[in-house]
Design a protein around this motif. Sequence first.
Motif, PDB file in Angstrom:
ATOM      1  N   LEU A 106      14.567 -45.524 -38.193  1.00 18.54           N
ATOM      2  CA  LEU A 106      15.975 -45.424 -37.792  1.00 18.54           C
ATOM      3  C   LEU A 106      16.515 -46.775 -37.331  1.00 18.54           C
ATOM      4  O   LEU A 106      17.649 -47.147 -37.673  1.00 18.54           O
ATOM      5  N   GLU A 107      15.721 -47.509 -36.594  1.00 20.52           N
ATOM      6  CA  GLU A 107      16.135 -48.831 -36.110  1.00 20.52           C
ATOM      7  C   GLU A 107      16.402 -49.771 -37.276  1.00 20.52           C
ATOM      8  O   GLU A 107      17.414 -50.482 -37.307  1.00 20.52           O
ATOM      9  N   ARG A 108      15.510 -49.754 -38.263  1.00 20.95           N
ATOM     10  CA  ARG A 108      15.696 -50.605 -39.443  1.00 20.95           C
ATOM     11  C   ARG A 108      16.907 -50.145 -40.244  1.00 20.95           C
ATOM     12  O   ARG A 108      17.668 -50.956 -40.767  1.00 20.95           O
ATOM     13  N   GLY A 109      17.099 -48.827 -40.317  1.00 21.92           N
ATOM     14  CA  GLY A 109      18.270 -48.301 -41.010  1.00 21.92           C
ATOM     15  C   GLY A 109      19.560 -48.755 -40.360  1.00 21.92           C
ATOM     16  O   GLY A 109      20.539 -49.084 -41.043  1.00 21.92           O
ATOM     17  N   ARG A 133      12.616 -40.068 -28.076  1.00 20.26           N
ATOM     18  CA  ARG A 133      13.747 -39.684 -27.201  1.00 20.26           C
ATOM     19  C   ARG A 133      14.316 -40.910 -26.482  1.00 20.26           C
ATOM     20  O   ARG A 133      15.529 -41.018 -26.302  1.00 20.26           O
ATOM     21  N   GLU A 134      13.448 -41.819 -26.057  1.00 22.04           N
ATOM     22  CA  GLU A 134      13.913 -43.029 -25.377  1.00 22.04           C
ATOM     23  C   GLU A 134      14.799 -43.851 -26.304  1.00 22.04           C
ATOM     24  O   GLU A 134      15.848 -44.360 -25.892  1.00 22.04           O
ATOM     25  N   TRP A 135      14.390 -43.995 -27.563  1.00 19.74           N
ATOM     26  CA  TRP A 135      15.191 -44.762 -28.524  1.00 19.74           C
ATOM     27  C   TRP A 135      16.533 -44.075 -28.752  1.00 19.74           C
ATOM     28  O   TRP A 135      17.581 -44.741 -28.757  1.00 19.74           O
ATOM     29  N   LEU A 136      16.526 -42.780 -28.954  1.00 17.66           N
ATOM     30  CA  LEU A 136      17.769 -42.037 -29.184  1.00 17.66           C
ATOM     31  C   LEU A 136      18.736 -42.235 -28.025  1.00 17.66           C
ATOM     32  O   LEU A 136      19.934 -42.475 -28.222  1.00 17.66           O
TER      33      LEU A 136
END
Length: 236
Positions: A106-109, A133-136
């Motif tokens: 998701l980060e790369r996207g 969850r932390e990233w979201l």
Amino acid sequence: MNANELSPRLQVVADYVPANARLADIGSDHAYLPVALLLNKKIQWALAGEVVQGPYEAAKRQVAKNNLEKLIEVRLADGMEAVLLEDQIDTITICGMGGVLIKDILERGKKLQRLSGKERLVLQPNVGERQLREWLTTEGYTIIAETILEDHRKIYEVLVAEKLKTTAQYTEQELLFGPFLMEECSTIFVKKWQRQLEKLEKVRANLARSDQQLDEKISQVELEIQWIQEVLHESE
């Protein structure tokens, strides 16, 4: 597996995909999910992305077998690189991999501008749910639903996230256990965290016997043990 039937794990994911969605299923595993959704006339179009040649070919065969070539496009690409702007994707599913890997995809996207932030994310991490969850949360998503289930003796969590006008704030415990799962405290949730408690108690005992200075690591393990004991106590 029949083409229009899914495993319990993937059925939960399917249930969270909105009607008439334009779906991107990243790491599509024979394209089972998009094929079932289209055979059941739930979505209008899907992209099945695979990064490895073998699974890509298997997904293509599954799509062709069900005469869905016009409604499912199978692409060989790394993660979100499979998604194009003209696809007009509104729902992304990523299942059956670690939470850290899902986060990285998701980060790369996002960096490649393949993830707009307007999509619904339906994610099924095998491990690393807390990191996901932390990233979201950091990226401004709100967790709008969660499910925990057991499938073939393995326990899985499914997270659904969207960007809303107001971003939710979560405690450290909610990031670990899941805000909805923690509140519901189902039998499977209790089973998962009883197992994790046993593992952590063994880790703590091993750390205590170590010759190395591991005070910080021991403190982290003890804090997580305390949180688990508290949530299990509340479930009684």
